[in-house]
Design an enzyme around this catalytic site. Structure first.
Site, PDB file in Angstrom:
ATOM      1  N   LYS A 310       0.846  -1.194   0.000  1.00  0.00           N
ATOM      2  CA  LYS A 310       0.000   0.000   0.000  1.00  0.00           C
ATOM      3  C   LYS A 310       0.888   1.253   0.000  1.00  0.00           C
ATOM      4  O   LYS A 310       2.074   1.168   0.309  1.00  0.00           O
ATOM      5  CB  LYS A 310      -0.867   0.031   1.270  1.00  0.00           C
ATOM      6  CG  LYS A 310      -1.994  -0.982   1.298  1.00  0.00           C
ATOM      7  CD  LYS A 310      -2.876  -0.760   2.506  1.00  0.00           C
ATOM      8  CE  LYS A 310      -3.973  -1.794   2.614  1.00  0.00           C
ATOM      9  NZ  LYS A 310      -4.989  -1.689   1.546  1.00  0.00           N
ATOM     10  N   ARG A 388     -10.061 -11.779   1.910  1.00  0.00           N
ATOM     11  CA  ARG A 388     -10.864 -12.863   1.342  1.00  0.00           C
ATOM     12  C   ARG A 388     -10.152 -14.210   1.460  1.00  0.00           C
ATOM     13  O   ARG A 388     -10.801 -15.250   1.528  1.00  0.00           O
ATOM     14  CB  ARG A 388     -11.236 -12.540  -0.111  1.00  0.00           C
ATOM     15  CG  ARG A 388     -10.054 -12.366  -1.036  1.00  0.00           C
ATOM     16  CD  ARG A 388     -10.414 -11.610  -2.304  1.00  0.00           C
ATOM     17  NE  ARG A 388     -10.617 -10.189  -2.056  1.00  0.00           N
ATOM     18  CZ  ARG A 388     -11.004  -9.309  -2.985  1.00  0.00           C
ATOM     19  NH1 ARG A 388     -11.245  -9.709  -4.226  1.00  0.00           N
ATOM     20  NH2 ARG A 388     -11.160  -8.040  -2.688  1.00  0.00           N
TER      21      ARG A 388
HETATM   22  N1  BES Z   1      -8.024  -3.852   4.238  1.00  0.00           N
HETATM   23  C1  BES Z   1      -8.195  -3.477   2.892  1.00  0.00           C
HETATM   24  C2  BES Z   1      -9.502  -2.751   2.626  1.00  0.00           C
HETATM   25  C3  BES Z   1      -9.715  -1.427   3.309  1.00  0.00           C
HETATM   26  C4  BES Z   1      -9.529  -0.252   2.613  1.00  0.00           C
HETATM   27  C5  BES Z   1     -10.178  -1.367   4.605  1.00  0.00           C
HETATM   28  C6  BES Z   1      -9.776   0.956   3.231  1.00  0.00           C
HETATM   29  C7  BES Z   1     -10.410  -0.143   5.224  1.00  0.00           C
HETATM   30  C8  BES Z   1     -10.224   1.022   4.528  1.00  0.00           C
HETATM   31  C9  BES Z   1      -8.168  -4.713   1.999  1.00  0.00           C
HETATM   32  O1  BES Z   1      -7.397  -5.764   2.439  1.00  0.00           O
HETATM   33  C10 BES Z   1      -7.618  -4.287   0.669  1.00  0.00           C
HETATM   34  O2  BES Z   1      -6.530  -3.800   0.654  1.00  0.00           O
HETATM   35  N2  BES Z   1      -8.372  -4.480  -0.391  1.00  0.00           N
HETATM   36  C11 BES Z   1      -7.946  -4.136  -1.686  1.00  0.00           C
HETATM   37  C12 BES Z   1      -8.501  -5.156  -2.650  1.00  0.00           C
HETATM   38  C13 BES Z   1      -8.000  -5.012  -4.057  1.00  0.00           C
HETATM   39  C14 BES Z   1      -6.532  -5.300  -4.128  1.00  0.00           C
HETATM   40  C15 BES Z   1      -8.782  -5.958  -4.933  1.00  0.00           C
HETATM   41  C16 BES Z   1      -8.470  -2.746  -2.011  1.00  0.00           C
HETATM   42  O3  BES Z   1      -9.589  -2.429  -1.641  1.00  0.00           O
HETATM   43  O4  BES Z   1      -7.745  -1.974  -2.613  1.00  0.00           O
HETATM   44 ZN    ZN Z   2      -5.331  -5.601   1.884  1.00  0.00          ZN
END
Ligand code: BES
Ligand code: ZN
Ligand code: ZN
Length: 533
Positions: A310, A388
């Site tokens: 991230k 997931r």
């Molecule tokens: N934990 C994050 C989602 C999240 C984003 C929670 C903002 C709280 C606030 C999750 O694990 C994630 O990073 N999801 C990705 C999925 C994508 C790579 C398909 C996302 O949402 O970018």
């Molecule tokens: Zn994530």
């Protein structure tokens, strides 16, 4: 914080702040379409024409300041309006008066419950500002059933608003910041008989609100102070000496035996071990109504994204990625703490897959294939779609439980935050009757959810060349794809709901009774659900 309740009459009360709810007109326009005059409507009008005894007494105690306000129109009872005045007397039994508008209604709706919650929250905040630990609310005019629900909502709002996370304030903090309010006494000015009847609902709602605060503590705790093993410790602590509760922990080697390689894969980059926590609540007595409910919560204690790292900004709040776990842990904790007359007769299982999503040599790599507990293989094309993966194994594990209902809560996708913002959670349900029950449960708690479709049209996005499925689509609707992925692992024919709580679990802008940070989203609603089943 502890809240002490009692009831008394206006003649006897001693308090730092007396809150007087004033019935407000819900619509600003009258039937003829003309704008209403200032000061018109509801009890306020009656106050002007010859007030009810309780309002008259309050007025006398304020040296007729309240009626003066009414006459010169400085306060109009309209939703959201309020007025605070200090007592003009030096040695007054009531130091401050506060007029707060509440919509006039003969029955309670979700919106009105929220108004009472806001009133409670507002009261608790004022108490802090006025430096008093003694609050009183004048509710003498409410009917018994309304009072029961309103009192519970006031208490809930007060406890939620009084919450502060001060554990990590150091020597640099101001005194007031470091010291949370220890106890707040809340007195209801009501008929003693009615107050007695409301006692149980007040006791229930204080356990429920305290449990939401417990979840907020977990979510607000810095990620290095809350590693997966800390969730295990909390689970063990919750079970200790409490009737009906038991826990089983699956550690790394047990997870290997279970073949939970998706959960193990996610944790590979971290120096902290992953766990699957299984808590169980058995009711004291079983009836024909007893249901088996499985609650699953995503427990990523920190989500760096893994090798699909991230950004710095994107990581700032990622300690909140265990909010689903905090929620379900708090729900089962509350079940064991509810007063015995309110004990629930359902069997409840809580499953928490917990790990840290980190970066190091052994980290799972984009392109790797992981095998979930049920044998399905997953091509991991983005290591940041890790929630997931760990939930897949928890859902596979849930096959062992003869559930009537399964609910999972997860801070799953940023896409859900884009779609619904931080006020609403995305709600995916495979059964329409169950969806209605959930809508009711969340509505009553004032926690907002919005239905999104389990649209099988998009399932093709997750086809993999070399495995059974891939963990991201090639674009497409992110929140829906996350839910469709989970659906692949849900036991057949069980009503199942997935709540994507990425938005409301952790907020930068709070409301009148929940400020910024972890919100405890879902705790109060799921307890409502369990009470309604
Ligand atoms: N934990 C994050 C989602 C999240 C984003 C929670 C903002 C709280 C606030 C999750 O694990 C994630 O990073 N999801 C990705 C999925 C994508 C790579 C398909 C996302 O949402 O970018
Ligand atoms: Zn994530
Ligand atoms: Zn995550």
């Amino acid at each position: 914080m502890r809240i002490l309740f009692n009831s008394t009459s206006i003649e006897k009360v001693r308090t730092g702040l007396l809150i007087i709810p004033v019935a407000a007109e819900t619509s600003k326009k009258s039937a003829s379409g003309a704008k209403k005059k200032k000061g018109a409507g509801g009890e306020w009008a009656r106050f002007e024409q010859g007030a009810k005894p309780w309002l008259k007494k309050a007025d006398a105690l304020s040296q007729n300041f309240l009626s003066q306000q009414a006459k010169n129109g400085d306060f109009t009872p309209q939703p959201g309006k309020r007025l605070e005045i200090a007592s003009p007397l030096r040695d007054a039994r009531i130091k401050n008066f506060r007029l707060s508008s509440i919509s006039s209604s003969s029955s309670i709706s979700d919106d009105i419950l929220n108004e009472w919650r806001r009133l409670g929250g507002d009261a608790a905040r004022s108490a802090k500002r006025l430096n008093t630990a003694e609050l009183a609310v004048l509710v003498a005019h409410l009917k018994k059933d309304i009072f029961e629900q309103a009192a519970a909502a006031i208490v809930e709002g007060a406890i939620l608003a009084n919450y502060e996370f001060t554990k990590f304030k150091g020597t640099g903090a101001k005194k007031a910041e470091k010291k949370p309010i220890g106890k707040l006494s809340l007195t209801f000015l009501a008929d003693a008989r009615i107050s007695q009847a409301a006692k149980q609902s007040i006791a229930e709602s204080s356990v429920i609100a305290e449990s939401a605060c417990f979840a907020r503590d977990l979510v607000n705790t810095p990620p290095s102070d809350l590693l997966p093993v800390a969730l295990v410790k909390h689970a063990r602590e919750i079970v200790k000496k409490r009737r009906g509760l038991s826990v089983k922990i699956y550690d790394k080697s047990a997870l290997g035996k279970l073949k939970a390689f998706a959960l193990l894969g996610v944790s590979r980059g971290s120096s902290s071990d992953p766990y699957l926590i299984h808590l169980r609540y058995l009711p004291r007595k079983r009836t024909k109504k007893t249901k088996v409910v499985t609650l699953i919560g995503k427990g990523i204690t920190f989500d760096s994204g893994g090798l699909s790292l991230k950004t710095g900004k994107g990581m700032e709040d990622m300690k909140c990625d265990m909010a689903g776990a905090a929620c379900v842990l708090s729900v089962i904790r509350a079940m064991s703490l509810l007063p015995s007359a309110s004990q629930l007769e359902h069997e409840v299982h809580v499953l928490i897959p917990t790990a840290e999503n980190m970066v190091s040599g052994p980290s799972v790599k984009p392109g790797d294939v992981l095998r979930a507990m049920n044998g399905k293989t997953i091509e991991v094309l983005n290591t940041d779609a890790e929630g997931r993966l760990i939930l897949a194994d928890a859902l596979c594990f849930s096959q062992r439980i003869p559930s009537d209902y399964i609910v999972d809560l997860a801070t799953l996708t940023g896409a859900c935050v884009v779609a619904l913002g931080s006020e609403y959670a995305g709600l995916f349900v495979n059964n329409s009757d169950f969806e209605k029950l959930l809508q009711r449960a969340f509505g009553t708690a004032g926690e907002k959810v919005w239905p999104l479709p389990l649209a099988s049209e998009y399932r093709g996005e997750m086809e993999s060349q070399i495995a059974d499925l891939r963990n991201i689509g090639t674009g497409g609707p992110g929140a829906i794809l996350g839910a469709l992925f989970l659906k692949e692992f849900v036991p057949a024919n069980v009503p199942w709901a997935h709540l994507d709580i990425a938005g409301p679990a952790f907020v930068t802008k709070g409301n009148e009774y929940i400020h910024r940070g972890g919100t405890g989203f879902g705790v109060r609603s799921l307890l409502n659900l369990l009470r309604a089943l």
